[in-house]
Write an enzyme that holds these catalytic residues in place. Sequence first.
Site, PDB file in Angstrom:
ATOM      1  N   SER A   1       0.812  -1.211   0.000  1.00 10.31           N
ATOM      2  CA  SER A   1       0.000   0.000   0.000  1.00 10.31           C
ATOM      3  C   SER A   1       0.845   1.260   0.000  1.00 10.31           C
ATOM      4  CB  SER A   1      -0.935   0.011   1.214  1.00 10.31           C
ATOM      5  OG  SER A   1      -1.836  -1.058   1.161  1.00 10.31           O
TER       6      SER A   1
ATOM      7  N   THR B   1      -5.548  -3.695   7.719  1.00 11.11           N
ATOM      8  CA  THR B   1      -5.141  -5.052   7.394  1.00 11.11           C
ATOM      9  C   THR B   1      -5.130  -5.892   8.668  1.00 11.11           C
ATOM     10  OG1 THR B   1      -3.511  -6.370   6.184  1.00 11.11           O
ATOM     11  CG2 THR B   1      -2.641  -4.625   7.618  1.00 11.11           C
TER      12      THR B   1
ATOM     13  N   LYS C   1      -9.226  -6.093  10.730  1.00  6.70           N
ATOM     14  CA  LYS C   1     -10.324  -5.865   9.783  1.00  6.70           C
ATOM     15  C   LYS C   1     -11.707  -6.045  10.408  1.00  6.70           C
ATOM     16  CE  LYS C   1      -8.062  -6.758   5.354  1.00  6.70           C
ATOM     17  NZ  LYS C   1      -8.156  -7.466   4.053  1.00  6.70           N
TER      18      LYS C   1
ATOM     19  N   ASP D   1     -12.038  -5.098  -0.846  1.00  6.69           N
ATOM     20  CA  ASP D   1     -11.517  -6.396  -1.264  1.00  6.69           C
ATOM     21  C   ASP D   1     -12.527  -7.099  -2.165  1.00  6.69           C
ATOM     22  OD1 ASP D   1      -9.097  -6.221   0.140  1.00  6.69           O
ATOM     23  OD2 ASP D   1      -9.977  -7.054   1.961  1.00  6.69           O
TER      24      ASP D   1
ATOM     25  N   GLY E   1     -10.086 -14.612   7.534  1.00  9.46           N
ATOM     26  CA  GLY E   1     -10.596 -13.297   7.173  1.00  9.46           C
ATOM     27  C   GLY E   1     -10.564 -13.013   5.680  1.00  9.46           C
TER      28      GLY E   1
ATOM     29  N   GLY F   1      -3.450 -12.904  -7.119  1.00  3.68           N
ATOM     30  CA  GLY F   1      -4.216 -11.851  -6.464  1.00  3.68           C
ATOM     31  C   GLY F   1      -3.728 -10.438  -6.719  1.00  3.68           C
TER      32      GLY F   1
END
Length: 249
Positions: free
Chosen positions: A16, A61, A65, A105, A131, A230
């Site tokens: 990020s 994160t 979350k 997400d 998660g 991903g």
Amino acid sequence: MIKLGLIGFPLGHSFSKNYYLKKFESEAIENVEYDLYSIEDINLFQDLFGNDDKFKGFNVTIPHKQSVIDFIDELSIEAKEIGAVNCITIHRKDEKVSLKGYNTDAFGFERSLTPLLENHHQRALVLGNGGAAKAVLYTLTKLGISYSIVSRSSENGDMTYSELNQETIANHTLIINCSPVGTFPDIDKCPDIPYEYITDKHLLYDLIYNPEETLFLKHGRARKANTKNGYEMLLLQAEKNWEIWKNNF
């Protein structure tokens, strides 16, 4: 100056921070900074933004979350249904501070998955029930794709890895790895499924993006399956976060 950041624990190498700082530089976005805030105790989060009115938003994160929801005043529809937040906006009016939570997400996963779907991808196996799986399950339901959760324990899923057989693999042509198995540096590991039953009708999707091709995906490619990591999901959710924050500046 507008402040944005990522909260979680521990925070090592961050996609990020690198992503947003490069974005700000390449797009000549000024007076916005993004940094990492390693917070082990989620109760310290309120002190972070409460004492600095420059903060306009955060990414969230693991492991926060879900626990961060206790500090959220309003949840987007998908965040409420998923029960997890990875993007927050901070609103200030007079002396009142309110937070809204989102889950981008799900957006990233859906946008990266749908171009790969074919008519026969009607049933999915979801590997792992942590998660990371929550946004995936939400998206599959939204797309009308039925799923079975595979877990190491029968208490945490619909079936265990040892129960997977040729019939199960044949009946589930979409297989999504939501577990951390195979993440760098453990690149010689993969979910324990019977790869010999994978065919060219299968689509294997791995939420992991480091390494670029996990052993899970290598096994799928060797059996002529379509594969996807991903990374695009990560890019898409990052851009969605920026869109949400920018509308709040």
